[in-house]
Design a protein around this motif. Sequence first.
Motif, PDB file in Angstrom:
ATOM      1  N   ALA B   9       0.832  -1.207   0.000  1.00 55.64           N
ATOM      2  CA  ALA B   9       0.000   0.000   0.000  1.00 55.64           C
ATOM      3  C   ALA B   9       0.861   1.249   0.000  1.00 55.64           C
ATOM      4  CB  ALA B   9      -0.929  -0.013   1.215  1.00 55.64           C
ATOM      5  N   THR B  10       1.974   1.206   0.676  1.00 54.92           N
ATOM      6  CA  THR B  10       2.899   2.344   0.687  1.00 54.92           C
ATOM      7  C   THR B  10       4.315   1.822   0.573  1.00 54.92           C
ATOM      8  OG1 THR B  10       3.034   2.342   3.097  1.00 54.92           O
ATOM      9  CG2 THR B  10       1.400   3.784   2.095  1.00 54.92           C
ATOM     10  N   LEU B  11       5.133   2.639  -0.037  1.00 57.57           N
ATOM     11  CA  LEU B  11       6.506   2.215  -0.294  1.00 57.57           C
ATOM     12  C   LEU B  11       7.390   3.449  -0.359  1.00 57.57           C
ATOM     13  CD1 LEU B  11       7.796  -0.552  -0.915  1.00 57.57           C
ATOM     14  CD2 LEU B  11       7.458  -0.069  -3.331  1.00 57.57           C
ATOM     15  N   VAL B  12       8.492   3.428   0.373  1.00 57.28           N
ATOM     16  CA  VAL B  12       9.485   4.498   0.294  1.00 57.28           C
ATOM     17  C   VAL B  12      10.781   3.854  -0.167  1.00 57.28           C
ATOM     18  CG1 VAL B  12      10.739   6.290   1.533  1.00 57.28           C
ATOM     19  CG2 VAL B  12       8.368   5.771   2.157  1.00 57.28           C
ATOM     20  N   GLN B  13      11.239   4.281  -1.319  1.00 55.57           N
ATOM     21  CA  GLN B  13      12.410   3.640  -1.921  1.00 55.57           C
ATOM     22  C   GLN B  13      13.452   4.690  -2.296  1.00 55.57           C
ATOM     23  OE1 GLN B  13      11.885   0.242  -1.213  1.00 55.57           O
ATOM     24  NE2 GLN B  13      12.638  -0.180  -3.281  1.00 55.57           N
ATOM     25  N   PRO B  14      14.729   4.381  -2.163  1.00 57.31           N
ATOM     26  CA  PRO B  14      15.769   5.332  -2.594  1.00 57.31           C
ATOM     27  C   PRO B  14      15.916   5.335  -4.103  1.00 57.31           C
ATOM     28  CG  PRO B  14      16.757   3.337  -1.678  1.00 57.31           C
ATOM     29  CD  PRO B  14      15.288   3.215  -1.456  1.00 57.31           C
ATOM     30  N   VAL B  15      16.374   6.457  -4.613  1.00 53.84           N
ATOM     31  CA  VAL B  15      16.662   6.566  -6.043  1.00 53.84           C
ATOM     32  C   VAL B  15      17.624   5.465  -6.453  1.00 53.84           C
ATOM     33  CG1 VAL B  15      17.824   7.986  -7.773  1.00 53.84           C
ATOM     34  CG2 VAL B  15      16.232   9.042  -6.169  1.00 53.84           C
ATOM     35  N   GLY B  16      17.333   4.858  -7.594  1.00 54.09           N
ATOM     36  CA  GLY B  16      18.212   3.812  -8.103  1.00 54.09           C
ATOM     37  C   GLY B  16      17.878   2.417  -7.628  1.00 54.09           C
ATOM     38  N   SER B  17      16.957   2.309  -6.691  1.00 49.63           N
ATOM     39  CA  SER B  17      16.590   0.979  -6.193  1.00 49.63           C
ATOM     40  C   SER B  17      15.520   0.362  -7.094  1.00 49.63           C
ATOM     41  CB  SER B  17      16.072   1.081  -4.759  1.00 49.63           C
ATOM     42  OG  SER B  17      14.886   1.839  -4.709  1.00 49.63           O
ATOM     43  N   PRO B  18      15.334  -0.956  -7.007  1.00 49.58           N
ATOM     44  CA  PRO B  18      14.311  -1.600  -7.834  1.00 49.58           C
ATOM     45  C   PRO B  18      12.919  -1.453  -7.233  1.00 49.58           C
ATOM     46  CG  PRO B  18      15.464  -3.237  -6.550  1.00 49.58           C
ATOM     47  CD  PRO B  18      16.141  -1.923  -6.262  1.00 49.58           C
ATOM     48  N   LEU B  19      11.916  -1.744  -8.069  1.00 47.21           N
ATOM     49  CA  LEU B  19      10.520  -1.637  -7.638  1.00 47.21           C
ATOM     50  C   LEU B  19       9.745  -2.862  -8.102  1.00 47.21           C
ATOM     51  CD1 LEU B  19       7.982   0.058  -6.645  1.00 47.21           C
ATOM     52  CD2 LEU B  19       7.763   0.731  -9.040  1.00 47.21           C
ATOM     53  N   SER B  20       8.847  -3.313  -7.257  1.00 50.37           N
ATOM     54  CA  SER B  20       7.915  -4.356  -7.671  1.00 50.37           C
ATOM     55  C   SER B  20       6.591  -4.118  -6.972  1.00 50.37           C
ATOM     56  CB  SER B  20       8.463  -5.742  -7.320  1.00 50.37           C
ATOM     57  OG  SER B  20       7.546  -6.742  -7.740  1.00 50.37           O
ATOM     58  N   LEU B  21       5.559  -3.798  -7.757  1.00 50.96           N
ATOM     59  CA  LEU B  21       4.195  -3.680  -7.245  1.00 50.96           C
ATOM     60  C   LEU B  21       3.395  -4.824  -7.842  1.00 50.96           C
ATOM     61  CD1 LEU B  21       3.473   0.148  -7.691  1.00 50.96           C
ATOM     62  CD2 LEU B  21       4.306  -1.033  -5.646  1.00 50.96           C
ATOM     63  N   GLU B  22       2.628  -5.479  -6.998  1.00 50.87           N
ATOM     64  CA  GLU B  22       1.897  -6.642  -7.469  1.00 50.87           C
ATOM     65  C   GLU B  22       0.393  -6.434  -7.357  1.00 50.87           C
ATOM     66  OE1 GLU B  22       3.609 -10.232  -6.161  1.00 50.87           O
ATOM     67  OE2 GLU B  22       1.930 -11.485  -6.813  1.00 50.87           O
ATOM     68  N   PHE B  74      -0.678  -9.158 -12.245  1.00 48.41           N
ATOM     69  CA  PHE B  74      -0.059  -8.094 -13.036  1.00 48.41           C
ATOM     70  C   PHE B  74       0.974  -7.422 -12.152  1.00 48.41           C
ATOM     71  CE2 PHE B  74       0.287  -6.150 -16.857  1.00 48.41           C
ATOM     72  CZ  PHE B  74      -0.346  -4.946 -17.101  1.00 48.41           C
ATOM     73  N   ILE B  75       2.185  -7.300 -12.647  1.00 50.84           N
ATOM     74  CA  ILE B  75       3.280  -6.776 -11.844  1.00 50.84           C
ATOM     75  C   ILE B  75       3.885  -5.549 -12.519  1.00 50.84           C
ATOM     76  CG2 ILE B  75       5.552  -7.288 -10.857  1.00 50.84           C
ATOM     77  CD1 ILE B  75       4.683 -10.254 -10.805  1.00 50.84           C
ATOM     78  N   LEU B  76       4.105  -4.518 -11.734  1.00 44.34           N
ATOM     79  CA  LEU B  76       4.769  -3.302 -12.213  1.00 44.34           C
ATOM     80  C   LEU B  76       6.163  -3.265 -11.619  1.00 44.34           C
ATOM     81  CD1 LEU B  76       4.352  -0.591 -13.796  1.00 44.34           C
ATOM     82  CD2 LEU B  76       3.801   0.430 -11.582  1.00 44.34           C
ATOM     83  N   SER B  77       7.163  -3.071 -12.465  1.00 41.14           N
ATOM     84  CA  SER B  77       8.543  -3.154 -11.989  1.00 41.14           C
ATOM     85  C   SER B  77       9.387  -2.010 -12.518  1.00 41.14           C
ATOM     86  CB  SER B  77       9.179  -4.474 -12.456  1.00 41.14           C
ATOM     87  OG  SER B  77       8.434  -5.580 -12.049  1.00 41.14           O
ATOM     88  N   SER B  78      10.496  -1.833 -11.825  1.00 40.86           N
ATOM     89  CA  SER B  78      11.536  -0.935 -12.316  1.00 40.86           C
ATOM     90  C   SER B  78      12.872  -1.464 -11.826  1.00 40.86           C
ATOM     91  CB  SER B  78      11.322   0.490 -11.817  1.00 40.86           C
ATOM     92  OG  SER B  78      12.420   1.311 -12.170  1.00 40.86           O
ATOM     93  N   LYS B  79      13.878  -1.340 -12.648  1.00 43.89           N
ATOM     94  CA  LYS B  79      15.206  -1.774 -12.219  1.00 43.89           C
ATOM     95  C   LYS B  79      15.889  -0.679 -11.398  1.00 43.89           C
ATOM     96  CE  LYS B  79      16.003  -4.956 -16.058  1.00 43.89           C
ATOM     97  NZ  LYS B  79      16.862  -5.274 -17.241  1.00 43.89           N
ATOM     98  N   LYS B  80      15.636   0.581 -11.782  1.00 43.50           N
ATOM     99  CA  LYS B  80      16.251   1.714 -11.079  1.00 43.50           C
ATOM    100  C   LYS B  80      15.252   2.859 -11.013  1.00 43.50           C
ATOM    101  CE  LYS B  80      21.122   0.932 -12.222  1.00 43.50           C
ATOM    102  NZ  LYS B  80      22.352   1.529 -12.807  1.00 43.50           N
ATOM    103  N   LEU B  81      14.764   3.138  -9.838  1.00 42.74           N
ATOM    104  CA  LEU B  81      13.760   4.182  -9.678  1.00 42.74           C
ATOM    105  C   LEU B  81      14.357   5.582  -9.826  1.00 42.74           C
ATOM    106  CD1 LEU B  81      11.716   2.761  -6.688  1.00 42.74           C
ATOM    107  CD2 LEU B  81      10.831   3.245  -8.983  1.00 42.74           C
ATOM    108  N   LEU B  82      13.534   6.471 -10.363  1.00 44.12           N
ATOM    109  CA  LEU B  82      13.871   7.886 -10.460  1.00 44.12           C
ATOM    110  C   LEU B  82      12.973   8.672  -9.506  1.00 44.12           C
ATOM    111  CD1 LEU B  82      13.849   8.164 -14.364  1.00 44.12           C
ATOM    112  CD2 LEU B  82      15.839   7.782 -12.897  1.00 44.12           C
ATOM    113  N   LEU B  83      13.393   9.865  -9.147  1.00 40.07           N
ATOM    114  CA  LEU B  83      12.554  10.697  -8.283  1.00 40.07           C
ATOM    115  C   LEU B  83      11.185  10.935  -8.910  1.00 40.07           C
ATOM    116  CD1 LEU B  83      15.071  13.410  -7.017  1.00 40.07           C
ATOM    117  CD2 LEU B  83      13.993  11.607  -5.652  1.00 40.07           C
TER     118      LEU B  83
END
Lengths: 111, 115
Positions: B9-22, B74-83
Amino acid sequence: SQELEQSPQSLIVQEGKNLTINCTSSKTLYGLYWYKQKYGEGLIFLMMLQKGGEEKSHEKITAKLDEKKQQSSLHITASQPSHAGIYLCVVRGTSYGKLTFGQGTILTVHP
Amino acid sequence: SQTIHQWPATLVQPVGSPLSLECTVEGTSNPNLYWYRQAAGRGLQLLFYSVGIGQISSEVPQNLSASRPQDRQFILSSKKLLLSDSGFYLCAWSVQGGMSGNTIYFGEGSWLTVV
């Protein structure tokens, strides 16, 4: 592209009062959805109107589609604090999943 | 009845980290699945949609990707997050078939803050 304008932008009412939110389209309306969003939450589907003159009701919420006026209205009878939130009118585009939103109407209901 | 769930429901991630929302849908088969992003003060922007397993269409070029490994997942991903990836992400589904006239149902949403 189609644009939707909602009015009013915000509304503060006392519990028990009736209210109406309008949504006007820049183009012919072939169908329209009403959603409600509470802050930080997903969109809750309220109802879908597909034909001119169509009117639907759910609990104390009634929505109408006036095709000639390119307008839809959402009417809440005897408002309650649980009705508070952001009301959005939405139309589907011709491509998969494309949605056009009104800017939303923020409803506050004081107990 | 059909239900849709997404997490976290909530996620705080540093720049450059990966992302996975399911996101998962229950109570229906072969749905159309969507990922939307809602930026502050703006409507929903369609990011991806899928009409079947392994079939993903992207609407907006970006550093995000989507996958559909199973019919109702359905999965939303990123290898490196941006601001600029910060925002409110919504998964949604609709009945397979026509593009118009089918209601889109939304999940609860995921707040992503990239720091």
